[in-house]
Structures are given as C-alpha cells and as structure tokens.
Design an enzyme around this catalytic site. Structure first.
Site, PDB file in Angstrom:
ATOM      1  N   ARG A   1       0.821  -1.217   0.000  1.00 27.84           N
ATOM      2  CA  ARG A   1       0.000   0.000   0.000  1.00 27.84           C
ATOM      3  C   ARG A   1       0.852   1.263   0.000  1.00 27.84           C
ATOM      4  O   ARG A   1       0.611   2.197  -0.766  1.00 27.84           O
ATOM      5  CB  ARG A   1      -0.937  -0.018   1.211  1.00 27.84           C
TER       6      ARG A   1
ATOM      7  N   THR B   1       9.746   0.243   7.624  1.00 27.83           N
ATOM      8  CA  THR B   1       9.477  -1.181   7.841  1.00 27.83           C
ATOM      9  C   THR B   1       9.347  -1.460   9.332  1.00 27.83           C
ATOM     10  O   THR B   1      10.251  -1.120  10.104  1.00 27.83           O
ATOM     11  CB  THR B   1      10.596  -2.037   7.230  1.00 27.83           C
TER      12      THR B   1
ATOM     13  N   HIS C   1      -7.499   3.089  15.635  1.00 25.85           N
ATOM     14  CA  HIS C   1      -7.210   2.683  14.266  1.00 25.85           C
ATOM     15  C   HIS C   1      -8.341   1.791  13.747  1.00 25.85           C
ATOM     16  O   HIS C   1      -9.232   1.407  14.488  1.00 25.85           O
ATOM     17  CB  HIS C   1      -5.876   1.927  14.183  1.00 25.85           C
TER      18      HIS C   1
ATOM     19  N   LYS D   1      -6.108  -3.449  12.058  1.00 27.38           N
ATOM     20  CA  LYS D   1      -4.808  -3.248  12.706  1.00 27.38           C
ATOM     21  C   LYS D   1      -4.728  -4.131  13.947  1.00 27.38           C
ATOM     22  O   LYS D   1      -5.563  -4.041  14.844  1.00 27.38           O
ATOM     23  CB  LYS D   1      -4.607  -1.782  13.093  1.00 27.38           C
TER      24      LYS D   1
END
Length: 240
Positions: A16, A95, A150, A154
């Site tokens: 994404r 990352t 969120h 998640k």
C-alpha cells in the site's frame, strides 16, 4: 538553473505504501525520479508507467540511486540496508517489526550513511512528538495518558506511533499509560493527555488520508539527500 532530480529506489513497491509512493513521486517528476521499484515477487511487467520494476532478489544489480525508501518486511530489510551502505546512499525506512539485531545494524550504518527509520512519517506527528516531550518536561508529576484509535484490521496495540509518542513523554520525565481502540476504517488518531489537579492538556493528531505517510517519506528523502551520515528523526528534518 535546472536541478537534477533526486534518484529514488522504492523497496516494497507492491504494498500500500509502495503504491502510494510511486503515484505521488510521479506528481513531482521535476524534482524526483524513481529509478527502480522492487517487489517481493517477480513483477508481472518489467516497466510500469516508465518505471523499471524488479524482484527483490535482483537488488544487487540496482541502478544508481541517491536515496532508497523502504516499506517492506523485516525479511527484506537487511538487503536494502546493506545496499545503501555499499552505494553510500541514504535510507528512509518505515518497515516495522525489525529485530534488535536489525536496529543495531541501523545504528552501525548511520556512521556511514544518512538514514531515518520511523514508525510514522506524518509531519504532523513529528511536530506532536516534539510537543509531547516539551509538555512532559514542563508538567512534572502530571498524569500522562495516550489513547490511540485505528481501523479494525490493525492488530498491534498500542500502535507503533503511540509507543513512539510514549518514548517522547518518557524523555520528558513522564510515565505514559496506553489505551487502544479498533473501530471501522479509522486511519489513525492519537491523543496525548496530561492531567493535573483541576486542569488538563490534550495534544491530538488525526489522520484522514494515508497519503500523508507517503508524502512524509518523500519529504524525508529530499531532506536526507543533503545530510551528513547519521541517524535522524523526522522531526530533525523539518527545519531543512
């Protein structure tokens, strides 16, 4: 005078964030150029919208680049870090889930190249990080609570951003407590609350579009290209 475009390598281009980076970088073709997009699997097309695509296993043959932007997986992190050190290029990485050994490798690499690793590349969150640290320093003895929300997909809680904000509060002398909410399609909301007797301060950031993270990473790449070797935070790059 024409400025040579910044040469970018996108590592983790199929995700994404990688897709957002490719799309947004194309809007700034006068100042940046993606010279290679790397994905975990062999790409279905070698050239997409003028950008060469490669499999991650081909990373050793990457074209010349100034900064790599990495939003991949921990398994691919070592290779892109090693390549940046070998080429003397900057690294911007978001990352997550990297090991302590990989964090140690980042620290070692910072002696040779400029780099930034962050759990959140929003420029607003970078400012919030600084405000939280300053508030914690000024409000000794106040309660500190961090509430984050969120989307339902998640899994980690507290979020990486909440923990980063908690670290900022800790540097200021506070001991943060955390609460997490998972609901609907919330992109990301973080509230840092300081409470004393009879008064309360709330510092809030709300993300409504995920593009802010890709825009922040591209901003970091531009700033990093002019920096000496070292490990930087996003907030370190805000003043140019």
């Amino acid at each position: 005078m024409n400025q040579t475009p910044l040469r970018l390598l996108i590592h983790g281009a199929s995700g994404r964030m990688g897709q957002a980076l490719l799309r947004l970088a194309a809007e700034h073709a006068d100042t940046m150029k993606v010279v290679g997009a790397y994905t975990g699997r062999a790409p279905a097309q070698r050239v997409v919208d003028g950008i060469p695509h490669f499999a991650a296993k081909e990373l050793h043959g990457a074209p010349p680049f100034d900064v790599a932007i990495d939003f991949s997986l921990p398994e691919g992190f070592d290779a892109i870090l090693a390549l940046c050190v070998e080429r003397g290029a900057g690294l911007v990485s978001g990352t997550t889930g990297i090991s302590q050994a990989q964090r140690d490798a980042l620290d070692a690499a910072a002696k040779a190249i400029p780099l930034v690793w962050a759990s959140n590349f929003s420029l607003g969150v970078a400012v919030l990080d600084e405000l939280v640290e300053r508030a914690a320093q000024a409000l000794a003895g106040w309660d500190c609570d961090i509430v984050e929300a969120h989307h339902t997909r998640k899994l980690d809680a507290p979020s990486g951003t909440a923990l980063t904000l908690g670290a900022a509060a800790g540097r200021g002398g506070a001991t943060p407590q955390y609460a997490s909410l998972r609901a609907g399609d919330i992109v990301g909301e973080h509230l840092v609350q300081f409470t004393g007797l009879g008064e309360r301060i709330e510092l809030v950031h709300r993300a409504t579009n995920r593009d802010i993270f890709a825009r922040g990473a591209l901003f970091a790449a531009r700033q990093l290209a002019e920096r000496a070797p070292g490990s930087y935070r996003v907030r370190d790059l805000l003043n140019g």
